[in-house]
Design a protein around this motif. Structure first.
Motif, short mmCIF file in Angstrom:
data_model
loop_
_atom_site.label_atom_id
_atom_site.label_comp_id
_atom_site.label_asym_id
_atom_site.label_seq_id
_atom_site.Cartn_x
_atom_site.Cartn_y
_atom_site.Cartn_z
N LYS A 395 -24.21 4.60 3.50
CA LYS A 395 -25.44 4.52 2.72
C LYS A 395 -26.63 4.21 3.62
N GLY A 396 -27.71 4.96 3.46
CA GLY A 396 -28.92 4.75 4.21
C GLY A 396 -29.86 3.79 3.50
N SER A 397 -31.01 3.53 4.10
CA SER A 397 -31.97 2.58 3.54
C SER A 397 -32.56 3.04 2.21
N ASP A 398 -32.53 4.35 1.97
CA ASP A 398 -33.08 4.89 0.71
C ASP A 398 -32.05 4.92 -0.41
N GLY A 399 -30.85 4.45 -0.12
CA GLY A 399 -29.80 4.41 -1.13
C GLY A 399 -28.92 5.64 -1.17
N PHE A 400 -29.29 6.67 -0.43
CA PHE A 400 -28.48 7.89 -0.39
C PHE A 400 -27.57 7.89 0.83
N GLN A 402 -25.57 9.13 4.15
CA GLN A 402 -25.96 9.89 5.33
C GLN A 402 -24.78 10.06 6.27
N THR A 407 -29.03 13.46 5.30
CA THR A 407 -28.80 12.93 3.94
C THR A 407 -27.88 13.86 3.17
N GLN A 438 -27.84 12.82 -3.39
CA GLN A 438 -29.17 13.23 -3.85
C GLN A 438 -29.10 14.67 -4.38
N THR A 440 -31.53 17.33 -6.17
CA THR A 440 -32.91 17.65 -6.55
C THR A 440 -32.90 18.87 -7.47
#
Length: 561
Positions: A395-400, A402, A407, A438, A440
C-alpha cells in the motif's frame, strides 16, 4: 453423433422475477425535448387509449389494432446479424429461421424446415423445407435461397463487403439436393450447429436482399423476409418504423399459440431515449410496450397498474471481459483478487432490482447448461488482500497498492448499451478501492467507446454474448472465434472444442461444467449479474412473449379492445 437438441413443442419464455439483462444506457435529454417527444407521440395517434384487457376475448376479436413499441436505443443498420438490442427486437418480426428453439426447454422444433437429418459423423445436416412459404416480395422459399443465405453467413462475400459470421465457424458449404432439400456440410462436428439455425441472426432473407452489398442490406427497405410482418414505412433516421401484417402468412411453428396471420395489424417502433417519456407514454396509453425499464422505475409502474415483466437472457452473464495483454491482469493472483473483491450481492441490491439474478457462474441461472459455481464468486475482502500481497503489492501513501513504483489501477469505460452501467461501475470502483485497487470510471460517446475497449491499455470492458447454447462460450473465448482474452489458451480451446464434439448431451454437459469451472478458477472473466430484459406492458397487451435471448416475439400478441 454430437449431442443434438431434439424436436419438441415449445412454450414461450415466461417472465421471471430473478431473471436477467442490464439494458442499454439511456441518452438523457433536456426537459423541453422530453415534452416535445410526448407531444409527438400524441400527434401521430400511435395507439388507442389503454383499457382493461381480458384474456377471455374470442379469437376473432383478437385481430387488428396497432401496437406501439418504445425503445431507448437508436436503430442502426438492419443487417440480420446486427445484435444491437433495439434492432434485434424488430428483425424477428420480419424474418423466419429454419428451426425454432423452445425458450423453456431448449429443444429445437421445425419452422421453415419441416424436418432434418444429421449424418452419423455429425458433419452433414440435411434440411427438408416447408412448402408454400413466400417472402414478402412474393418470391418462393427454396433450397437455393437457403444455400445462398448460409454461404453468406459461413463464407462471407468479399465483393459485397460481407465478412464470415463467427457463429458459422466450421461451415464448409451448402448443397442443393432438390428444390425443397438443402444439405449443409461442416468441417468438424458441432453439437451447437442446429441451435445456430434457430437464432434470430440466422434469419432467412430473400434473393433480392442477398444480391445487395453489406451497406445496402442494412437499409430497412431492402430487408425482405418470410416473417409475419413486412416494412410499411419509416422516417429518414429510422426513429419511427411501421410494420404491417402479412395476411398470407401461414407457417408459424406448431408450438405457437395460433396459426395463420398475426393478430396485430401494425406495429410502430419508436426511439424514445428519455425514461420519463417512455414510462408516461405507456401509462397514458399512447404506447403499449416499453423496453429497458430502469430498476428505479419498476415499483412506480406496477403501482400504476402497468405490468412489468423481466425475461431471462440465455448466454453469458453480464461480466467484465479481460484483455490479458493489459498491465497487471496477466497475473492470475490479481485477477483472482478482483474476483474476490467484487460484491455481487451489493451490486444487485444497490444498483439493480429483484428482477436481476446475482451471478453464480459464467452462465446465468436460467440457462439450460448452468451449473452453480458460486463457491468461486464469494465476496472475500481478506482473501483479495492476501492474493494481492502474495503478488508483491504494498500500500502506498495514497491508499492504493503499488509495485515497482506503479499504482495498481485501471480505467474502465461506461458501456453505452447497459442502462445501469455507470452506477454499477462506480459502485464496483468503491468495492475494489477497499482492497487498494484504483478503478477509474470514464464515460465517452459510443464511437470512442468502441475504440477504447479494443486497446491493450483497457484491461476490462463490460460485455455479454447472448445465445441459448453452451457453445456461446466457444464463441466468446475460442481462439478462432471471439478470442475474448486476446491471448492464446490451448487448454481452454481444447475444452471448448470438446464440448462441440461430445457424443451425447450428458457428456457435453460434463465438459460444459468443466469449462465454467476453468474460467472461474483462472478468473478469465469477472461475472457481475445475470442478464435481464425488462419490459413495461400496458393493460391492453396480451400474449406477449420473447424468444430464448429475450428478443420480443409479437406474432401471438394481441390488444384487448
Amino acid at each position: 453423433m454430437p449431442g443434438i437438441p431434439t424436436t419438441a413443442s415449445r412454450s414461450r419464455t415466461p417472465p421471471t422475477n430473478s431473471a436477467l439483462r442490464g439494458a442499454p444506457l439511456l441518452i438523457r435529454k433536456k426537459a423541453a425535448i422530453a415534452a416535445a417527444a410526448i407531444l409527438a407521440l400524441s400527434a401521430t395517434g400511435c395507439a388507442a387509449s389503454v383499457s382493461a384487457g381480458t384474456s377471455s376475448d374470442s379469437s376473432n376479436s383478437r385481430y387488428g389494432g396497432t401496437l406501439t413499441f418504445l425503445d431507448p436505443v437508436a436503430y442502426t443498420a438492419f443487417n440480420v446479424t446486427n445484435t444491437l438490442w433495439s434492432n434485434s427486437n424488430v428483425v424477428p418480426q420480419l424474418v423466419d429461421r429454419l428451426t425454432y428453439q423452445d425458450a423453456k426447454t431448449g429443444k429445437i422444433e421445425p419452422w421453415l424446415a419441416s424436418s432434418w437429418d444429421v449424418s452419423s459423423d455429425g458433419l452433414t445436416y440435411t434440411f427438408h423445407l416447408r412448402k408454400g412459404v413466400t417472402f414478402s416480395d412474393g418470391t418462393q422459399l427454396d433450397a437455393q435461397v437457403v444455400k445462398d443465405n448460409y454461404d453468406q453467413h459461413g463464407l462471407g462475400d468479399k465483393a459485397k463487403g460481407i465478412a464470415a459470421d463467427s457463429f458459422f465457424t466450421g461451415y464448409v458449404k451448402s448443397t442443393v439436393v432438390d428444390p425443397s432439400t438443402v444439405s449443409i456440410t461442416l468441417s468438424k462436428p458441432d453439437a451447437g450447429f442446429l441451435q445456430v439455425t434457430s437464432i434470430y441472426r440466422s434469419g432467412i432473407v430473400a434473393k433480392s436482399t442477398l444480391e445487395k452489398d453489406w451497406n445496402a442490406q442494412g437499409q430497412l427497405d431492402n430487408l425482405v423476409g418470410s416473417g409475419p410482418f413486412k416494412v410499411k414505412s419509416h422516417d429518414a433516421n429510422n426513429t419511427t418504423i411501421t410494420l404491417e401484417r402479412r395476411d398470407d402468412y401461414d407457417w408459424a411453428p406448431q408450438g405457437f399459440a395460433h396459426q395463420g396471420k398475426a393478430y396485430l395489424k401494425e406495429i410502430v417502433y419508436k426511439t424514445v431515449a428519455e425514461d420519463s417519456v417512455r414510462m408516461g407514454s405507456v401509462k397514458s396509453g399512447q404506447a403499449q410496450i416499453a423496453r429497458n425499464i430502469l430498476p428505479t422505475d419498476e415499483a412506480a409502474l406496477k403501482s400504476a397498474g402497468i405490468t412489468v415483466n423481466s425475461y431471462s437472457v440465455q448466454g453469458e452473464v453480464n461480466h467484465l471481459g479481460i484483455n490479458l495483454n493489459s498491465k497487471f491482469v496477466d497475473n492470475e493472483n490479481v485477477r483472482l483478487a478482483l474476483q474476490a473483491a467484487t460484491n455481487r450481492q451489493e451490486l444487485r441490491d444497490t444498483v439493480l432490482s429483484d428482477s436481476y439474478g446475482v451471478a453464480k457462474s459464467v452462465l446465468p441461472q436460467a440457462d439450460h447448461n448452468f451449473t452453480d459455481q458460486s463457491s468461486y464468486l464469494q465476496y472475500d475482502q481478506a482473501k483479495a488482500e492476501k492474493l494481492l500481497a502474495d503478488a508483491g503489492f504494498t500500500k502506498g501513501s495514497d491508499g492504493f497498492l503499488q509495485k515497482d513504483g506503479n499504482t495498481l489501477g485501471f480505467t474502465i469505460y461506461v458501456a453505452p448499451y447497459y442502462q445501469t452501467s455507470k452506477k454499477l461501475l462506480q459502485l464496483l470502483s468503491q468495492e475494489w478501492g477497499k482492497v487498494g485497487v484504483q478503478l477509474t470510471v470514464k464515460e465517452v460517446d459510443s464511437g470512442t467507446y468502441s475504440t477504447k475497449i479494443l486497446s491493450a491499455d483497457t484491461a476490462f470492458n463490460q460485455t455479454q454474448w447472448s445465445r441459448a447454447d453452451a457453445d456461446v462460450l466457444r464463441t466468446a473465448f475460442g481462439s478462432e472465434y471471439g478470442f475474448a482474452n486476446k491471448v492464446a489458451n490451448p487448454e481452454l480451446d481444447k475444452l471448448l472444442q470438446s464440448q462441440a464434439e461430445a457424443g451425447t448431451p450428458d457428456a457435453r454437459q460434463k465438459i460444459v461444467t468443466d469449462i465454467q469451472k476453468y474460467l472461474l478458477e483462472h478468473a478469465l472473466e469477472i461475472p457481475l449479474y445475470d442478464e435481464t430484459q425488462v419490459f413495461a406492458l400496458a393493460k391492453t397487451v396480451n400474449g406477449f412473449a420473447t424468444e430464448p435471448v429475450a428478443r420480443a416475439e409479437l406474432y401471438d400478441t394481441w390488444l384487448s379492445k
